[in-house]
Design an enzyme around this catalytic site. Structure first.
Site, PDB file in Angstrom:
ATOM      1  N   ASN A 197       0.980  -1.134  -0.128  1.00 16.63           N
ATOM      2  CA  ASN A 197      -0.123  -0.163   0.016  1.00 16.63           C
ATOM      3  C   ASN A 197       0.889   1.322  -0.040  1.00 16.63           C
ATOM      4  OD1 ASN A 197       0.698  -0.637   2.595  1.00 16.63           O
ATOM      5  ND2 ASN A 197      -0.802   0.484   3.474  1.00 16.63           N
TER       6      ASN A 197
ATOM      7  N   GLU B 252       3.742  -4.274  12.516  1.00 15.21           N
ATOM      8  CA  GLU B 252       2.987  -3.310  12.238  1.00 15.21           C
ATOM      9  C   GLU B 252       1.860  -3.694  11.429  1.00 15.21           C
ATOM     10  OE1 GLU B 252       0.936  -0.291  10.513  1.00 15.21           O
ATOM     11  OE2 GLU B 252       2.907   0.278   9.858  1.00 15.21           O
TER      12      GLU B 252
ATOM     13  N   CYS C 205      -2.882   1.744   6.855  1.00 13.24           N
ATOM     14  CA  CYS C 205      -3.308   1.060   8.152  1.00 13.24           C
ATOM     15  C   CYS C 205      -3.639   2.120   9.069  1.00 13.24           C
ATOM     16  CB  CYS C 205      -1.915   0.217   8.561  1.00 13.24           C
ATOM     17  SG  CYS C 205      -0.521   1.621   8.661  1.00 13.24           S
TER      18      CYS C 205
END
Length: 485
Positions: free
Chosen positions: A153, A252, A286
């Protein structure tokens, strides 16, 4: 280097064909055309990459700090010189709009700048001892070989966020790039490091499907730490494998981030922040806002203004300068989000605006009447859908925000900054911002989540700590010690 080179693996300073019979198709998510087919790496290639990193780590670790810093200074120059190329790849491979690509480029530059100082920040300590004539020395050193699994992403920045500090602290690195963005999460970075003059084996990149080399990448005995940015489900599996093999992780993971708009908020400013925090990169971040929690006293006017703002956002070709909403990464993402949308509407949510998709481009969408148990609020949507939840009090807003297994980032809007800080302390999240949106990443600040949003922290001194280890060397410098037997 020509784009054709980005169909090869990068191992020990050489570009070689992957040995697997399978291919990774690099697909432009907007045009849905194949950019290139990359022969995949297999376990033999993976072993060669880890061996190359292992072989070069000793000499790189002992390279003088000034020489390491010079490599990073040159890397910065190369990155700036090739900025247009990097931006182009982010647009065509990751579906980045030009605005998002610029944000990502600058974030990656920040990581490189911060990491450049790490070679001279590898400090130890001398501590006193309770044993007469003895002192305790604490030496800091690199962990060894680091395995980095790149995301799709924010591929350039998030891969660089682990690669640069790991190498700057004297480690060497093997990257498994993301199958949906193999160039920007790995191969292009390898090319930049090579041009900057880093030694052979310092950075190695393999491209291959997780089903073929994913577990082997994590379990490989050469890797001392696995750094992963991605979904909680995959992160959990990586953590399980790493734990079994006594490896450290930096994870993460997912987020279900909330913006709390309190009853005294500046509504216009909250609307502007919510639009950016929700729709940058189509919400495929995120840290993106997933839920917008609004006090009932200002709910209706916020929704009205937010609708107007969202309807002004252009969706379409990410290469066009005024496009704000580009494509989702693939057809499966569109289908998943549409199913979440449909089910939530069936349970009482209402579409304020948007909801349709054309190919992989989905209109920016706002839903009202959402409750926390609806799929559109419960799940990490990773798409351009904003779920608006009405609450009656500050306490309820906090309870709704915390009713999620995730805890990555967040946002609070209030005219009373002290009130905002006190509310922020009660929200279970690793990061939260007062009178700002949730998508923030500064290279010198602790970055990471709580609960199922991950383990460990990136950024600044926290990254330096993560990618190094310490050794206690006790020294009897005055005489010898007396023992009772």
């Amino acid at each position: 280097m020509s784009p054709q080179t980005f169909t090869k693996q990068y191992i020990n300073g050489h570009w070689i064909n992957g040995s697997s019979e399978k291919y990774v198709d690099n697909i432009n998510p907007y045009t849905q055309q194949t950019i290139a087919s990359i022969p995949s790496a297999n376990e033999d290639d993976l072993n060669k990459a880890y061996q190359a990193a292992l072989n070069s780590q000793g000499s790189w670790m002992t390279t003088a700090p000034g020489e390491k810093r010079a490599c990073f200074d040159q890397l910065l120059k190369v990155v700036y010189d090739r900025k247009d190329e990097i931006i182009d790849w982010l647009v065509k491979e990751a579906g980045s709009t030009l605005v998002k690509a610029e944000v990502e480029f600058q974030a990656a530059v920040g990581i490189i700048r911060e990491s450049a100082g790490f070679p001279t920040r590898m400090s130890g300590q001398i501590l006193p001892s309770n044993t007469p004539g003895k002192e305790n020395r604490i030496y800091r050193s690199p962990k060894g070989v680091i395995g980095v699994i790149g995301p799709w992403n924010f591929p350039f920045h998030l891969a660089m966020r682990s690669i640069a500090p790991a190498i700057a602290t004297g480690n060497t690195v093997v990257v498994k790039s993301a199958s949906d963005a193999p160039v920007t999460s790995g191969l292009l970075i390898a090319d930049l490091f090579e041009e900057a003059g880093f030694p052979e084996g310092a950075l190695n990149v393999v491209v291959g499907r997780g089903a073929e080399i994913g577990d082997a990448f994590v379990k490989h005995p050469a890797a001392k730490l696995i750094s992963f940015t991605g979904s909680t489900e995959i992160g959990s599996h990586i953590g399980e494998l790493a734990g079994k093999h006594i490896k450290e992780t930096a994870l993460e993971l997912g987020g279900n981030n909330a913006m709390l708009v309190l009853d005294d908020a500046d509504i216009d400013q909250a609307v502007e922040a919510a639009a950016f925090g929700k729709f940058l990169h189509q919400g495929q971040i995120c840290m993106s806002l997933n839920r917008i929690i609004i006090h009932e006293n200002i709910h209706d006017i916020f929704v009205e203004k937010f609708k107007e703002k969202v309807e002004s956002l252009k969706a379409g070709d990410p290469s066009e300068k005024d496009t704000v909403i580009g494509p989702l990464i693939n057809k499966e993402a569109v289908e998943r989000i549409q199913e979440n949308l449909k089910e939530s509407i069936g349970r009482g949510a209402e579409i304020v605006t948007g909801g349709e998709a054309d190919g992989n481009v989905m209109q920016p969408t706002v839903l009202s009447g959402v409750t926390n148990d609806m799929p559109i609020a419960k799940n990490e949507i990773f798409g351009p859908v904003a779920a608006v939840i009405k609450v009656v009090s500050e306490t309820e807003a906090i309870e709704v925000a915390n009713s999620s297994p995730y805890g990555l980032s967040g946002s609070i809007f209030t005219r009373d900054v002290h009130r905002g800080v006190e509310v922020a302390k009660r929200v279970e999240t690793g990061m939260i911002h007062i009178n700002d949106q949730s998508v923030n990443d500064e290279a010198h600040v602790a970055f990471g989540g709580e609960k199922e949003s991950g383990l460990g922290r990136f950024g600044g001194e926290w990254a330096l700590e993560k990618f190094t280890t310490v050794k206690w060397i006790g020294v009897m410098k005055n005489g010898y010690r007396y023992f009772p037997f």
